[in-house]
Structure formats: structure tokens, C-alpha cells
Design a protein around this motif. Sequence first.
Motif, mmCIF file in Angstrom:
data_model
loop_
_atom_site.group_PDB
_atom_site.id
_atom_site.type_symbol
_atom_site.label_atom_id
_atom_site.label_comp_id
_atom_site.label_asym_id
_atom_site.label_seq_id
_atom_site.Cartn_x
_atom_site.Cartn_y
_atom_site.Cartn_z
ATOM 1 N N MET A 1 0.829 -1.139 0.065
ATOM 2 C CA MET A 1 -0.026 -0.084 -0.117
ATOM 3 C C MET A 1 0.828 1.294 0.214
ATOM 4 O O MET A 1 1.617 1.676 -1.195
ATOM 5 C CB MET A 1 -0.901 -0.056 1.204
ATOM 6 C CG MET A 1 -2.035 -1.156 0.952
ATOM 7 S SD MET A 1 -3.189 -1.189 -0.403
ATOM 8 C CE MET A 1 -3.466 0.452 -0.734
ATOM 9 N N PRO A 2 0.906 2.056 0.953
ATOM 10 C CA PRO A 2 1.831 3.187 1.142
ATOM 11 C C PRO A 2 3.182 2.860 0.939
ATOM 12 O O PRO A 2 3.827 1.944 1.743
ATOM 13 C CB PRO A 2 1.479 4.024 2.454
ATOM 14 C CG PRO A 2 0.351 3.289 3.052
ATOM 15 C CD PRO A 2 0.161 1.946 2.456
ATOM 16 N N LYS B 1 4.694 10.467 2.521
ATOM 17 C CA LYS B 1 3.724 11.217 2.022
ATOM 18 C C LYS B 1 2.495 10.382 2.015
ATOM 19 O O LYS B 1 1.407 10.502 2.462
ATOM 20 C CB LYS B 1 3.974 12.068 0.867
ATOM 21 C CG LYS B 1 2.568 12.862 0.301
ATOM 22 C CD LYS B 1 3.122 13.587 -1.070
ATOM 23 C CE LYS B 1 1.791 14.250 -1.463
ATOM 24 N NZ LYS B 1 2.011 14.986 -2.852
ATOM 25 N N GLU B 2 2.513 9.013 1.497
ATOM 26 C CA GLU B 2 1.364 8.234 1.169
ATOM 27 C C GLU B 2 1.169 7.537 2.511
ATOM 28 O O GLU B 2 0.023 7.315 2.588
ATOM 29 C CB GLU B 2 2.043 7.156 0.155
ATOM 30 C CG GLU B 2 2.041 7.530 -1.218
ATOM 31 C CD GLU B 2 2.635 6.189 -2.300
ATOM 32 O OE1 GLU B 2 2.697 6.530 -3.481
ATOM 33 O OE2 GLU B 2 2.822 5.268 -1.710
ATOM 34 N N VAL C 1 -4.318 9.354 7.346
ATOM 35 C CA VAL C 1 -5.219 10.599 7.524
ATOM 36 C C VAL C 1 -6.580 9.824 7.093
ATOM 37 O O VAL C 1 -7.545 10.175 7.902
ATOM 38 C CB VAL C 1 -4.954 11.753 6.861
ATOM 39 C CG1 VAL C 1 -6.110 12.669 6.791
ATOM 40 C CG2 VAL C 1 -3.800 12.567 7.422
ATOM 41 N N MET C 2 -6.676 9.291 6.156
ATOM 42 C CA MET C 2 -7.935 8.601 5.857
ATOM 43 C C MET C 2 -8.515 7.450 6.709
ATOM 44 O O MET C 2 -9.710 7.565 6.915
ATOM 45 C CB MET C 2 -7.815 8.131 4.447
ATOM 46 C CG MET C 2 -7.528 9.169 3.157
ATOM 47 S SD MET C 2 -7.847 8.276 1.467
ATOM 48 C CE MET C 2 -6.637 7.081 1.518
ATOM 49 N N LYS D 1 -2.877 6.237 -5.398
ATOM 50 C CA LYS D 1 -1.908 5.481 -6.207
ATOM 51 C C LYS D 1 -1.899 5.707 -7.508
ATOM 52 O O LYS D 1 -0.935 5.800 -8.273
ATOM 53 C CB LYS D 1 -1.707 4.063 -5.603
ATOM 54 C CG LYS D 1 -1.188 3.629 -4.506
ATOM 55 C CD LYS D 1 0.472 3.817 -4.460
ATOM 56 C CE LYS D 1 0.958 2.842 -3.612
ATOM 57 N NZ LYS D 1 2.350 2.947 -3.635
ATOM 58 N N SER D 2 -3.357 5.813 -8.049
ATOM 59 C CA SER D 2 -3.286 5.906 -9.458
ATOM 60 C C SER D 2 -2.985 7.283 -9.822
ATOM 61 O O SER D 2 -2.469 7.306 -11.095
ATOM 62 C CB SER D 2 -4.706 5.532 -9.708
ATOM 63 O OG SER D 2 -5.699 6.752 -9.187
ATOM 64 N N THR D 3 -3.082 8.322 -9.105
ATOM 65 C CA THR D 3 -2.727 9.641 -9.222
ATOM 66 C C THR D 3 -1.046 9.798 -9.372
ATOM 67 O O THR D 3 -0.719 10.449 -10.528
ATOM 68 C CB THR D 3 -3.165 10.513 -8.302
ATOM 69 O OG1 THR D 3 -4.684 10.562 -8.195
ATOM 70 C CG2 THR D 3 -2.778 11.877 -8.599
ATOM 71 N N LYS D 4 -0.579 9.049 -8.655
ATOM 72 C CA LYS D 4 1.026 8.992 -8.624
ATOM 73 C C LYS D 4 1.523 8.464 -9.651
ATOM 74 O O LYS D 4 2.189 8.816 -10.287
ATOM 75 C CB LYS D 4 1.385 8.293 -7.340
ATOM 76 C CG LYS D 4 2.968 8.457 -7.170
ATOM 77 C CD LYS D 4 3.450 7.630 -5.905
ATOM 78 C CE LYS D 4 4.925 7.651 -5.945
ATOM 79 N NZ LYS D 4 5.607 6.936 -4.727
#
Length: 163
Positions: A1-2, A6-7, A13-14, A153-156
Motif C-alpha cells: 500500500m503506502p 507522504k503516502e 489520515v484517511m 496511487k493511481s494519481t501518482k
Amino acid sequence: MPTTKKESLQFGVMMCFGMVLLMTVYNYYLNGMIGKMTIMEGLSDFLIGFVIALILDMLIVGPNAKKIALKITANTKKKIYTVLAISICMVIGMAFFMSIYGLVTTYIHNGFTSSSVVKDYVVIFSSNLIMALPLQIIIMGPFVRFIFSRYIKSTKHSELRGV
């Protein structure tokens, strides 16, 4: 996952937001506080709990839960066992510390209502653990992992490909 700091912060946070929100509502329900407090009181209690939970998650519980879970699952190749071990260790650690927070806030709002702080803590801890463990494993864990992998993740990966 992260995979980056930053991830990890975004994921934390989520996860903290969802868990603290649902556990706050659950505890308000258990204590008969729904309808007795103002929206501002509820929001301020939620925000304080969220900040405390996020700090605990990032600095104390999260790192230690991951170390313990990775030691427990060191001989397995199935990622689901590692994810479940981390989730269970996180819930136990967070329930332990957040129950202390809950006990303190209960005493602040209602005063000492029983003769045993230990008994009060055990009751709060067990009721929180009973709710938080299935909430994390069945609902929030999969939901946050889905949102994280879908949007964060998809944005990154899109940015790395130049899309």
C-alpha cells in the motif's frame, strides 16, 4: 500500500478520519450523548480525538504494530496475512490508547462515577475493541485501501507516466 512518507500520511489520515468518526458516533450512542450535545461539541470532540489518533498512529502505534505484524508474518508469502496482522495490531494498540483518552474525557464530562478506574478502563477498552476490530477488518480497512489505491496511487502512477 503506502510506499513513501507522504503516502503513509495520506493513508493514515484517511484511515484515522473514518475510524475516529465512526467510533466517536458509536461511543456517543453507548453513552447516550446523541441529541444531548450540540453539533459544535460533537465536532470539537471529534477533532480532538482525530488529532490524538493521528499522532498515535504516526508516532507510536503504527510503527510498532507494523514491526510486530511483520515479525508474526515473516514466514508467510500471502500478503493478506500481513495486512490482517497489521490491522489487528493497529486496532489493539489504538483501542488501548484511545480508551485512555475516552476514560479521561468521560471523567472530565461526568466526574468519577465508579470506585474503580481499572474497571472503567476495561469496560471502555472491551467495548471499543469489540466494535473497532470488525469495523477495521470488514469495512474501513478495505474501503480506505480501495480509495487509496484508486485515487492516491493511481494519481501518482499517472503523474510518473506523464498522463
